[in-house]
Design an enzyme around this catalytic site. Structure first.
Site, PDB file in Angstrom:
ATOM      1  N   PRO A   1       0.808  -1.666  -0.409  1.00 55.57           N
ATOM      2  CA  PRO A   1       0.290  -0.472   0.022  1.00 55.57           C
ATOM      3  C   PRO A   1       0.502   0.901   0.208  1.00 55.57           C
ATOM      4  O   PRO A   1       1.966   1.395   0.755  1.00 55.57           O
ATOM      5  CB  PRO A   1      -0.145  -0.303   1.613  1.00 55.57           C
ATOM      6  CG  PRO A   1      -0.492  -1.288   1.975  1.00 55.57           C
ATOM      7  CD  PRO A   1       0.504  -1.860   1.291  1.00 55.57           C
ATOM      8  N   ASN A   2       0.081   2.081  -1.142  1.00 57.53           N
ATOM      9  CA  ASN A   2       0.690   3.643  -1.384  1.00 57.53           C
ATOM     10  C   ASN A   2       2.741   3.744  -1.543  1.00 57.53           C
ATOM     11  O   ASN A   2       2.709   5.038  -1.711  1.00 57.53           O
ATOM     12  CB  ASN A   2       0.917   4.401   0.334  1.00 57.53           C
ATOM     13  CG  ASN A   2      -0.066   4.394   1.410  1.00 57.53           C
ATOM     14  OD1 ASN A   2      -1.028   4.760   0.768  1.00 57.53           O
ATOM     15  ND2 ASN A   2      -0.516   3.690   2.308  1.00 57.53           N
TER      16      ASN A   2
ATOM     17  N   ARG B   1       5.140  11.342  -2.616  1.00 61.91           N
ATOM     18  CA  ARG B   1       5.300  10.321  -1.342  1.00 61.91           C
ATOM     19  C   ARG B   1       6.170  10.903  -0.323  1.00 61.91           C
ATOM     20  O   ARG B   1       7.377  10.053  -0.307  1.00 61.91           O
ATOM     21  CB  ARG B   1       4.766   9.201  -1.196  1.00 61.91           C
ATOM     22  CG  ARG B   1       4.244   8.511   0.449  1.00 61.91           C
ATOM     23  CD  ARG B   1       4.233   7.357  -0.326  1.00 61.91           C
ATOM     24  NE  ARG B   1       3.523   6.475   1.452  1.00 61.91           N
ATOM     25  CZ  ARG B   1       3.988   4.820   1.881  1.00 61.91           C
ATOM     26  NH1 ARG B   1       4.920   4.055   1.178  1.00 61.91           N
ATOM     27  NH2 ARG B   1       3.743   5.123   2.927  1.00 61.91           N
TER      28      ARG B   1
ATOM     29  N   TYR C   1      11.688   9.249   1.809  1.00 55.77           N
ATOM     30  CA  TYR C   1      10.999   7.870   0.561  1.00 55.77           C
ATOM     31  C   TYR C   1      11.287   8.096  -1.179  1.00 55.77           C
ATOM     32  O   TYR C   1      11.753   7.705  -1.821  1.00 55.77           O
ATOM     33  CB  TYR C   1       9.750   7.094  -0.406  1.00 55.77           C
ATOM     34  CG  TYR C   1       9.372   6.701   1.254  1.00 55.77           C
ATOM     35  CD1 TYR C   1       9.689   5.461   2.340  1.00 55.77           C
ATOM     36  CD2 TYR C   1       7.852   7.515   1.811  1.00 55.77           C
ATOM     37  CE1 TYR C   1       9.037   5.319   3.211  1.00 55.77           C
ATOM     38  CE2 TYR C   1       7.139   6.754   3.331  1.00 55.77           C
ATOM     39  CZ  TYR C   1       7.859   5.548   3.564  1.00 55.77           C
ATOM     40  OH  TYR C   1       7.736   4.542   5.004  1.00 55.77           O
TER      41      TYR C   1
ATOM     42  N   ASN D   1       8.073  -5.678  -0.698  1.00 52.45           N
ATOM     43  CA  ASN D   1       8.030  -4.585   0.324  1.00 52.45           C
ATOM     44  C   ASN D   1       6.070  -4.737   0.532  1.00 52.45           C
ATOM     45  O   ASN D   1       5.589  -4.037  -0.152  1.00 52.45           O
ATOM     46  CB  ASN D   1       8.282  -3.346  -0.343  1.00 52.45           C
ATOM     47  CG  ASN D   1       8.343  -2.213   0.306  1.00 52.45           C
ATOM     48  OD1 ASN D   1       7.671  -2.223   1.685  1.00 52.45           O
ATOM     49  ND2 ASN D   1       8.885  -0.801   0.304  1.00 52.45           N
TER      50      ASN D   1
ATOM     51  N   ALA E   1       2.862  -0.561   5.251  1.00 55.66           N
ATOM     52  CA  ALA E   1       2.657  -0.483   6.277  1.00 55.66           C
ATOM     53  C   ALA E   1       1.919  -1.909   6.774  1.00 55.66           C
ATOM     54  O   ALA E   1       1.991  -2.585   8.056  1.00 55.66           O
ATOM     55  CB  ALA E   1       1.142  -0.035   6.874  1.00 55.66           C
TER      56      ALA E   1
ATOM     57  N   HIS F   1       3.860  -4.525   9.487  1.00 48.57           N
ATOM     58  CA  HIS F   1       4.449  -4.541  10.956  1.00 48.57           C
ATOM     59  C   HIS F   1       2.587  -4.848  11.105  1.00 48.57           C
ATOM     60  O   HIS F   1       2.399  -4.408  12.700  1.00 48.57           O
ATOM     61  CB  HIS F   1       3.914  -2.955  11.543  1.00 48.57           C
ATOM     62  CG  HIS F   1       5.235  -2.127  10.618  1.00 48.57           C
ATOM     63  ND1 HIS F   1       6.106  -2.516  10.156  1.00 48.57           N
ATOM     64  CD2 HIS F   1       4.351  -1.333   9.362  1.00 48.57           C
ATOM     65  CE1 HIS F   1       7.273  -2.017   9.839  1.00 48.57           C
ATOM     66  NE2 HIS F   1       5.716  -1.094   8.764  1.00 48.57           N
TER      67      HIS F   1
ATOM     68  N   ASP G   1       1.300 -15.374   6.331  1.00 50.66           N
ATOM     69  CA  ASP G   1       0.862 -17.100   5.985  1.00 50.66           C
ATOM     70  C   ASP G   1       1.034 -17.136   4.648  1.00 50.66           C
ATOM     71  O   ASP G   1       1.435 -18.793   4.533  1.00 50.66           O
ATOM     72  CB  ASP G   1      -0.462 -16.727   6.799  1.00 50.66           C
ATOM     73  CG  ASP G   1      -0.596 -16.959   8.648  1.00 50.66           C
ATOM     74  OD1 ASP G   1       0.984 -17.635   8.840  1.00 50.66           O
ATOM     75  OD2 ASP G   1      -1.429 -16.881   8.756  1.00 50.66           O
TER      76      ASP G   1
ATOM     77  N   GLU H   1      12.465  -9.346   1.390  1.00 52.83           N
ATOM     78  CA  GLU H   1      11.564  -8.164   2.422  1.00 52.83           C
ATOM     79  C   GLU H   1      12.212  -7.136   1.764  1.00 52.83           C
ATOM     80  O   GLU H   1      13.667  -7.205   2.385  1.00 52.83           O
ATOM     81  CB  GLU H   1      10.953  -8.479   3.976  1.00 52.83           C
ATOM     82  CG  GLU H   1      10.775  -7.511   4.071  1.00 52.83           C
ATOM     83  CD  GLU H   1       9.601  -7.671   5.025  1.00 52.83           C
ATOM     84  OE1 GLU H   1       9.381  -8.861   5.403  1.00 52.83           O
ATOM     85  OE2 GLU H   1      10.080  -6.752   5.915  1.00 52.83           O
TER      86      GLU H   1
ATOM     87  N   HIS I   1      12.805  -2.684   1.723  1.00 54.67           N
ATOM     88  CA  HIS I   1      11.669  -1.518   2.487  1.00 54.67           C
ATOM     89  C   HIS I   1      13.299  -0.508   1.808  1.00 54.67           C
ATOM     90  O   HIS I   1      14.457  -0.412   2.335  1.00 54.67           O
ATOM     91  CB  HIS I   1      12.084  -1.750   3.466  1.00 54.67           C
ATOM     92  CG  HIS I   1      11.298  -2.622   4.721  1.00 54.67           C
ATOM     93  ND1 HIS I   1       9.843  -2.290   4.114  1.00 54.67           N
ATOM     94  CD2 HIS I   1      11.226  -3.359   5.366  1.00 54.67           C
ATOM     95  CE1 HIS I   1       8.680  -3.328   4.836  1.00 54.67           C
ATOM     96  NE2 HIS I   1       9.717  -4.402   4.853  1.00 54.67           N
TER      97      HIS I   1
ATOM     98  N   SER J   1      13.351   2.816   3.735  1.00 53.34           N
ATOM     99  CA  SER J   1      13.915   2.867   4.683  1.00 53.34           C
ATOM    100  C   SER J   1      14.357   2.529   5.656  1.00 53.34           C
ATOM    101  O   SER J   1      14.004   1.511   6.016  1.00 53.34           O
ATOM    102  CB  SER J   1      12.619   4.310   5.126  1.00 53.34           C
ATOM    103  OG  SER J   1      11.375   3.496   5.438  1.00 53.34           O
TER     104      SER J   1
ATOM    105  N   ARG K   1      13.439   4.795  12.403  1.00 52.42           N
ATOM    106  CA  ARG K   1      11.997   5.182  12.575  1.00 52.42           C
ATOM    107  C   ARG K   1      11.383   4.890  13.622  1.00 52.42           C
ATOM    108  O   ARG K   1      11.769   4.814  14.883  1.00 52.42           O
ATOM    109  CB  ARG K   1      11.447   4.775  11.391  1.00 52.42           C
ATOM    110  CG  ARG K   1      12.158   5.410   9.993  1.00 52.42           C
ATOM    111  CD  ARG K   1      11.073   4.632   8.525  1.00 52.42           C
ATOM    112  NE  ARG K   1      10.064   5.929   8.541  1.00 52.42           N
ATOM    113  CZ  ARG K   1       9.527   5.779   7.850  1.00 52.42           C
ATOM    114  NH1 ARG K   1       9.163   4.714   7.173  1.00 52.42           N
ATOM    115  NH2 ARG K   1       7.763   6.719   7.943  1.00 52.42           N
TER     116      ARG K   1
ATOM    117  N   ARG L   1       7.349   1.027  13.699  1.00 53.26           N
ATOM    118  CA  ARG L   1       8.101   0.234  12.502  1.00 53.26           C
ATOM    119  C   ARG L   1       8.811  -1.036  12.821  1.00 53.26           C
ATOM    120  O   ARG L   1       9.609  -1.232  11.977  1.00 53.26           O
ATOM    121  CB  ARG L   1       8.099   1.253  11.509  1.00 53.26           C
ATOM    122  CG  ARG L   1       7.546   2.636  11.118  1.00 53.26           C
ATOM    123  CD  ARG L   1       7.582   3.245   9.894  1.00 53.26           C
ATOM    124  NE  ARG L   1       7.070   4.864  10.337  1.00 53.26           N
ATOM    125  CZ  ARG L   1       5.832   4.403   9.076  1.00 53.26           C
ATOM    126  NH1 ARG L   1       5.199   3.613   8.519  1.00 53.26           N
ATOM    127  NH2 ARG L   1       4.994   5.965   8.636  1.00 53.26           N
TER     128      ARG L   1
HETATM  129  C1  DQA Z   1       7.839   1.235   3.562  1.00 54.95           C
HETATM  130  C2  DQA Z   1       7.935   0.992   5.358  1.00 54.95           C
HETATM  131  C3  DQA Z   1       6.976   0.465   6.056  1.00 54.95           C
HETATM  132  O1  DQA Z   1       7.328   1.145   7.146  1.00 54.95           O
HETATM  133  C4  DQA Z   1       5.740   2.085   5.174  1.00 54.95           C
HETATM  134  O2  DQA Z   1       4.636   1.932   6.250  1.00 54.95           O
HETATM  135  C5  DQA Z   1       5.998   2.136   3.642  1.00 54.95           C
HETATM  136  C6  DQA Z   1       7.315   1.838   3.346  1.00 54.95           C
HETATM  137  C7  DQA Z   1       9.650   1.260   2.939  1.00 54.95           C
HETATM  138  O3  DQA Z   1       9.701   0.606   1.877  1.00 54.95           O
HETATM  139  O4  DQA Z   1      10.540   2.193   3.905  1.00 54.95           O
HETATM  140  O5  DQA Z   1       4.533   1.935   3.403  1.00 54.95           O
HETATM  141  O6  DQA Z   1       7.703  -0.457   4.024  1.00 54.95           O
END
Ligand code: DQA
Length: 149
Positions: A13-14, A21, A26, A77, A80, A83, A90, A101, A103, A105, A110, A114
């Site tokens: 998401p996002n 953003r 980011y 990735n 959110a 977390h 699963d 995985e 990220h 950031s 942070r 997170r």
């Molecule tokens: C993220 C870190 C997450 O905590 C955050 O909610 C994101 C981006 C990252 O790529 O740093 O949406 O996954």
């Protein structure tokens, strides 16, 4: 399967908002630009990638399940959902594909909420804190893992 090594890259998401953003966290690289680089790097290694983004937990789980049978590894990735989502963890365990995985950031630098990842324990490893390069390093790691198999 379509290619000798096929990697499904999932953006949660996002991440469709990358570029605008919270650029101080980011950066300004867009998701399309990241996907372009991933595609070119995979191609240069004789592999293929399929990049998918969803804002919905269920859809991400559907993509993870669909990866079984068509992909050799997953780069994810979870945004959110990292977390919060036992369900995504699963699904990753359920399909049994090696997953990495990612990220942008460095989560350890942070907010405390997170610092916990439900999904990391279902992955081979995590790459975080390198901006878009986290994805490129994760792709390299996935290809390297598959090479060693
Ligand atoms: C993220 C870190 C997450 O905590 C955050 O909610 C994101 C981006 C990252 O790529 O740093 O949406 O996954």
């Amino acid at each position: 399967m379509a290619a000798a090594r096929h990697i499904v890259v999932l953006h949660g998401p996002n991440l469709n908002l990358l570029g605008t953003r919270e650029p101080e966290i980011y950066g300004t690289t867009t998701l399309a630009e990241i996907n372009q680089v991933l595609t070119a790097r995979a191609e240069a290694s004789g592999a293929t990638v399929e990049c998918l983004q969803s804002n919905s937990e269920g859809e991400l789980i559907d993509h993870i399940q669909a990866a079984r049978g068509k992909a050799h590894a997953i780069v994810i990735n979870p945004g959110a959902y990292t977390h919060t989502s036992v369900a995504i963890a699963d699904a990753l365990r359920g399909v049994g594909l090696p997953a990495i995985e990612v990220h942008l950031s460095n989560l350890q630098k942070r907010e405390p909420y997170r610092r916990r990842s439900y999904t990391a324990a279902a992955c081979v490893g995590t790459i975080a804190g390198f901006g878009p390069r986290s994805y490129y390093l994760a792709l390299d790691a996935a290809l390297d893992l598959l090479e060693g198999q």
